[in-house]
Scaffold this active site. Structure first.
Site, PDB file in Angstrom:
ATOM      1  N   LYS A 185       0.889  -0.518  -0.420  1.00  0.00           N
ATOM      2  CA  LYS A 185      -0.313   0.216   0.034  1.00  0.00           C
ATOM      3  C   LYS A 185       0.871   1.259   0.166  1.00  0.00           C
ATOM      4  O   LYS A 185       1.760   1.758   0.854  1.00  0.00           O
ATOM      5  CB  LYS A 185      -0.864   0.210   1.020  1.00  0.00           C
ATOM      6  CG  LYS A 185      -2.021   1.113   1.129  1.00  0.00           C
ATOM      7  CD  LYS A 185      -2.069   1.595   2.388  1.00  0.00           C
ATOM      8  CE  LYS A 185      -1.279   2.687   2.545  1.00  0.00           C
ATOM      9  NZ  LYS A 185      -1.291   4.166   2.449  1.00  0.00           N
ATOM     10  N   GLU A 261      10.030   0.792  10.334  1.00  0.00           N
ATOM     11  CA  GLU A 261      11.037   2.353  10.295  1.00  0.00           C
ATOM     12  C   GLU A 261      10.315   3.499  10.363  1.00  0.00           C
ATOM     13  O   GLU A 261       9.334   3.729   9.783  1.00  0.00           O
ATOM     14  CB  GLU A 261      11.445   1.833   8.811  1.00  0.00           C
ATOM     15  CG  GLU A 261      12.423   0.724   8.403  1.00  0.00           C
ATOM     16  CD  GLU A 261      13.769   0.218   8.706  1.00  0.00           C
ATOM     17  OE1 GLU A 261      14.148   1.457   9.493  1.00  0.00           O
ATOM     18  OE2 GLU A 261      14.408  -0.367   9.383  1.00  0.00           O
ATOM     19  N   CYS A 295      13.490  11.200   6.866  1.00  0.00           N
ATOM     20  CA  CYS A 295      13.674  10.185   8.657  1.00  0.00           C
ATOM     21  C   CYS A 295      14.933  10.227   8.874  1.00  0.00           C
ATOM     22  O   CYS A 295      15.375  10.404  10.401  1.00  0.00           O
ATOM     23  CB  CYS A 295      13.761   8.391   8.452  1.00  0.00           C
ATOM     24  SG  CYS A 295      14.422   8.174   7.770  1.00  0.00           S
ATOM     25  N   GLU A 392      10.324  15.835  14.379  1.00  0.00           N
ATOM     26  CA  GLU A 392      10.705  16.233  12.994  1.00  0.00           C
ATOM     27  C   GLU A 392      10.250  17.509  12.416  1.00  0.00           C
ATOM     28  O   GLU A 392       9.040  17.322  12.044  1.00  0.00           O
ATOM     29  CB  GLU A 392      10.366  15.448  12.485  1.00  0.00           C
ATOM     30  CG  GLU A 392      11.520  13.822  13.171  1.00  0.00           C
ATOM     31  CD  GLU A 392      10.308  12.287  11.494  1.00  0.00           C
ATOM     32  OE1 GLU A 392       9.358  11.774  12.210  1.00  0.00           O
ATOM     33  OE2 GLU A 392      11.086  11.855  11.559  1.00  0.00           O
TER      34      GLU A 392
HETATM   35  P1  NAD Z   1       2.800   8.511   7.961  1.00  0.00           P
HETATM   36  O1  NAD Z   1       2.443   7.391   8.820  1.00  0.00           O
HETATM   37  O2  NAD Z   1       1.082   9.583   7.732  1.00  0.00           O
HETATM   38  O3  NAD Z   1       2.778   7.680   6.879  1.00  0.00           O
HETATM   39  C1  NAD Z   1       3.327   6.690   6.221  1.00  0.00           C
HETATM   40  C2  NAD Z   1       2.209   5.567   5.496  1.00  0.00           C
HETATM   41  O4  NAD Z   1       1.119   4.968   6.467  1.00  0.00           O
HETATM   42  C3  NAD Z   1       1.504   5.627   4.378  1.00  0.00           C
HETATM   43  O5  NAD Z   1       1.255   5.076   3.519  1.00  0.00           O
HETATM   44  C4  NAD Z   1       0.194   6.092   5.010  1.00  0.00           C
HETATM   45  O6  NAD Z   1      -1.089   6.267   3.979  1.00  0.00           O
HETATM   46  C5  NAD Z   1       0.025   5.006   6.252  1.00  0.00           C
HETATM   47  N1  NAD Z   1      -0.559   5.531   7.002  1.00  0.00           N
HETATM   48  C6  NAD Z   1      -1.162   6.591   7.759  1.00  0.00           C
HETATM   49  N2  NAD Z   1      -2.079   6.309   8.758  1.00  0.00           N
HETATM   50  C7  NAD Z   1      -2.466   5.256   8.956  1.00  0.00           C
HETATM   51  C8  NAD Z   1      -2.940   4.531   9.759  1.00  0.00           C
HETATM   52  N3  NAD Z   1      -3.897   4.567  10.759  1.00  0.00           N
HETATM   53  N4  NAD Z   1      -3.154   3.145   9.698  1.00  0.00           N
HETATM   54  C9  NAD Z   1      -2.069   2.206   8.460  1.00  0.00           C
HETATM   55  N5  NAD Z   1      -1.724   2.805   7.560  1.00  0.00           N
HETATM   56  C10 NAD Z   1      -1.231   5.029   8.063  1.00  0.00           C
HETATM   57  O7  NAD Z   1       4.343   9.201   7.507  1.00  0.00           O
HETATM   58  P2  NAD Z   1       4.197  10.072   5.909  1.00  0.00           P
HETATM   59  O8  NAD Z   1       3.928  11.744   6.442  1.00  0.00           O
HETATM   60  O9  NAD Z   1       4.077   9.089   4.775  1.00  0.00           O
HETATM   61  O10 NAD Z   1       6.237   9.858   5.764  1.00  0.00           O
HETATM   62  C11 NAD Z   1       6.937  10.242   7.208  1.00  0.00           C
HETATM   63  C12 NAD Z   1       7.190   9.506   8.025  1.00  0.00           C
HETATM   64  O11 NAD Z   1       7.972   8.496   7.840  1.00  0.00           O
HETATM   65  C13 NAD Z   1       8.449  10.415   8.766  1.00  0.00           C
HETATM   66  O12 NAD Z   1       7.752  10.743  10.271  1.00  0.00           O
HETATM   67  C14 NAD Z   1       8.620   9.760   8.615  1.00  0.00           C
HETATM   68  O13 NAD Z   1      10.868   9.842   9.625  1.00  0.00           O
HETATM   69  C15 NAD Z   1       9.078   8.489   8.868  1.00  0.00           C
HETATM   70  N6  NAD Z   1       9.896   7.951   7.541  1.00  0.00           N
HETATM   71  C16 NAD Z   1      10.896   6.627   8.071  1.00  0.00           C
HETATM   72  C17 NAD Z   1      11.597   5.732   7.548  1.00  0.00           C
HETATM   73  C18 NAD Z   1      12.865   4.824   8.110  1.00  0.00           C
HETATM   74  O14 NAD Z   1      13.445   4.323   7.267  1.00  0.00           O
HETATM   75  N7  NAD Z   1      12.793   4.937   9.049  1.00  0.00           N
HETATM   76  C19 NAD Z   1      12.190   6.166   5.855  1.00  0.00           C
HETATM   77  C20 NAD Z   1      11.199   6.969   5.464  1.00  0.00           C
HETATM   78  C21 NAD Z   1      10.398   8.445   6.584  1.00  0.00           C
END
Ligand code: NAD
Length: 488
Positions: A185, A261, A295, A392
């Site tokens: 997804k 992650e 991240c 962040e």
């Molecule tokens: P997010 O948590 O809002 O969304 C990530 C994913 O989760 C998206 O696909 C979103 O549709 C899904 N999602 C959102 N709410 C959900 C729910 N209630 N149930 C299931 N899925 C849900 O994060 P973002 O804004 O897309 O990405 C940024 C974040 O990701 C930052 O915190 C960043 O640090 C982190 N990140 C971490 C890594 C790592 O490897 N540690 C890499 C890239 C990004």
């Protein structure tokens, strides 16, 4: 404002549907959602919005394909991954453009993401044929112990918008190498790159049902349905810690294997004995890559008092010279932030830092639209009360705090719930060793501002996550250990 002909041609080649069992379909509800270019606000594509029924159909398909895929000789699985890598390198320009169009990063960085993301396909094509077990005699001498590693089974992947290709290949490649089938997804802001990647995997010879893609505007409903289905055996999530915690709670009900992650709050330490030229180069990369939306982005720049004035001056000159513009066009260093919420958040964090006594050295403002642009910014003398010390930033804001001793720097660096990555600039060998031991992060860049590499175990400790992606470690996340006793 319109798309250029070659951009439109590329977008026309991306499927608009849900990819399940090797066919592309509309949503069972007929619903769609739109994808925008964050640099212009222009809708660039309308795609199918998967329902819970569509997601369950994807799981049916992954479950049906699981046994045959696990039994497919590893050499064949390896060959498919290698073909996918070759195809991706042939189409580097197409994928880079698609990433820049839907996500906003500068095209040169998007090319870098294609290379980085592609390396997971190559690395795991090499690892697929090297899964091994072991054999030992028990200490009593009465039996033989055989340890084997078997695919965990159907996996569900949820990926973020900031690296739409690399976050997908970092999960898909090791899963396929291990013999697992998958449902992915993608983030609703950037689903196109993942859809196009699945098209490429099919072209590389991946059998139907092994990778299924279900973009949705309702991730919560989809995830609840899949995580509560006992046929699913693994969740791998990349995204924010807040969402990760909710997913862990849901996954616990089904005792699922999980890889998480999550968010970061990386400290970037510049000691008095640092090579300042290297530190300036390193911080530009660690902060402004992906417009600060990583991240691994350096969130807190900690600089020793004795070198701080020079460091701030040199960094500010570099930042003021960065070119801002639409990511999909050539020649820019800073693209648009992903959406309007990101602009509002960055503005709020900057205003709060100034209210708590910090000083803006350059930048500090959103740029009037169209598009979600924010000036690359340097803020000096950030105090401990500023919100951006704990949150962040996820934007192009370089936030500097000054320190006077090594102990103080370590204390500030570790004073966070996160523990993904730290960066350290020092020429002192003893201090380097102390930092490796003392900084509470899963990864560290020592005199470098970039740690990501397909051959290395990427991941965090504390609230930054569980598990590792990449390296020899990455494939183990998709294998379960089985021990067999044979009496002698
Ligand atoms: P997010 O948590 O809002 O969304 C990530 C994913 O989760 C998206 O696909 C979103 O549709 C899904 N999602 C959102 N709410 C959900 C729910 N209630 N149930 C299931 N899925 C849900 O994060 P973002 O804004 O897309 O990405 C940024 C974040 O990701 C930052 O915190 C960043 O640090 C982190 N990140 C971490 C890594 C790592 O490897 N540690 C890499 C890239 C990004």
């Amino acid at each position: 404002m319109t798309l250029k002909p070659h951009e439109q041609d590329l977008l026309n080649r991306v499927e608009t549907g849900i990819g399940v069992g090797g066919t592309w379909a509309t949503s069972s509800s007929g619903a769609t959602f739109t994808v925008e270019d964050p640099a212009t606000g222009l809708v660039i594509k309308t795609i199918a919005d998967a329902t819970v029924d569509d997601a369950i159909r994807a799981l049916d398909s992954a479950v049906a394909a699981q046994q045959e895929w696990a039994e497919t000789p590893s050499r064949l699985r390896s060959d498919i991954l290698r073909r996918a890598f070759d195809l991706l390198m042939d189409r580097k320009e197409e994928f880079a453009l698609l990433i820049a169009l839907e996500m906003g990063k500068p095209i040169a960085e998007a090319r870098g993401e294609v290379v980085y993301g592609g390396e997971f396909l190559r690395w795991y094509s090499e690892e697929a044929v090297r899964v091994s077990g072991d054999y030992r005699r028990n200490p009593e001498g009465s039996g033989n112990i055989t340890v084997s590693h078997l695919p965990v089974g159907p996996c569900y992947f949820i990926t973020p918008w900031n690296f739409p290709l690399a976050m997908a290949t970092r999960k898909i490649a090791p899963a396929l190498a291990a013999g697992c089938t998958t449902i992915i997804k993608p983030a609703e802001l950037t689903p196109l790159t993942t859809i196009y990647l699945v098209q490429l995997l099919e072209e590389a010879g991946l059998p139907p049902g092994v990778v299924n893609v279900v973009p949705t505007s309702n991730p919560s409903a989809q995830s609840s349905a899949l995580l509560s289905d006992p046929r699913l055996r693994k969740l791998s999530f990349t995204g924010s810690t807040a969402v990760g915690v909710k997913l862990l709670e849901a996954a616990a009900q089904n005792v699922l294997r999980t890889s998480m992650e999550l968010g970061g709050n990386a400290p970037f330490l510049v000691f008095e004995d640092a090579d300042i030229d290297r530190a300036v180069d390193g911080v530009m990369l660690a902060k402004f890559r992906n417009i600060g939306q990583a991240c691994t982005a350096a969130n807190r720049i900690l600089v020793h008092d004795s070198v701080a004035d020079e460091f701030v001056r040199r960094v500010s000159e570099r930042v003021a010279a960065l070119k801002i513009g639409r990511g999909a066009d050539e020649g820019y260093d800073i693209g648009a932030l992903v959406d309007k919420k990101a602009i509002a958040k960055t503005e709020g964090l900057v205003a709060d830092a100034v209210d708590t006594g910090a000083e803006i050295v350059t930048g500090g403002q959103a740029i009037v639209g169209p598009g979600n642009f924010f000036q690359p910014t340097v803020i000096d003398k950030i105090g401990p009360e500023a919100r951006m010390v704990n949150e962040e930033i996820f934007g192009p804001v370089l936030a500097i705090t000054r320190f006077s001793s090594e102990d103080e720097a370590v204390h500030i660096a570790n004073n966070t719930e996160y523990g993904l990555v730290s960066y350290v600039y020092t020429e002192n060998v003893g201090r380097s060793q102390r930092m490796i031991e003392k900084l509470q992060t899963g990864m560290m860049g020592l005199n470098t501002g970039l740690v990501s590499n397909a051959a290395a175990p990427f991941g965090g400790i504390k609230h930054s996550g569980i598990g590792r992606e990449g390296g020899f470690e990455g494939i183990r996340e998709f294998l379960s250990t089985k021990y067999t006793l044979t009496p002698r």
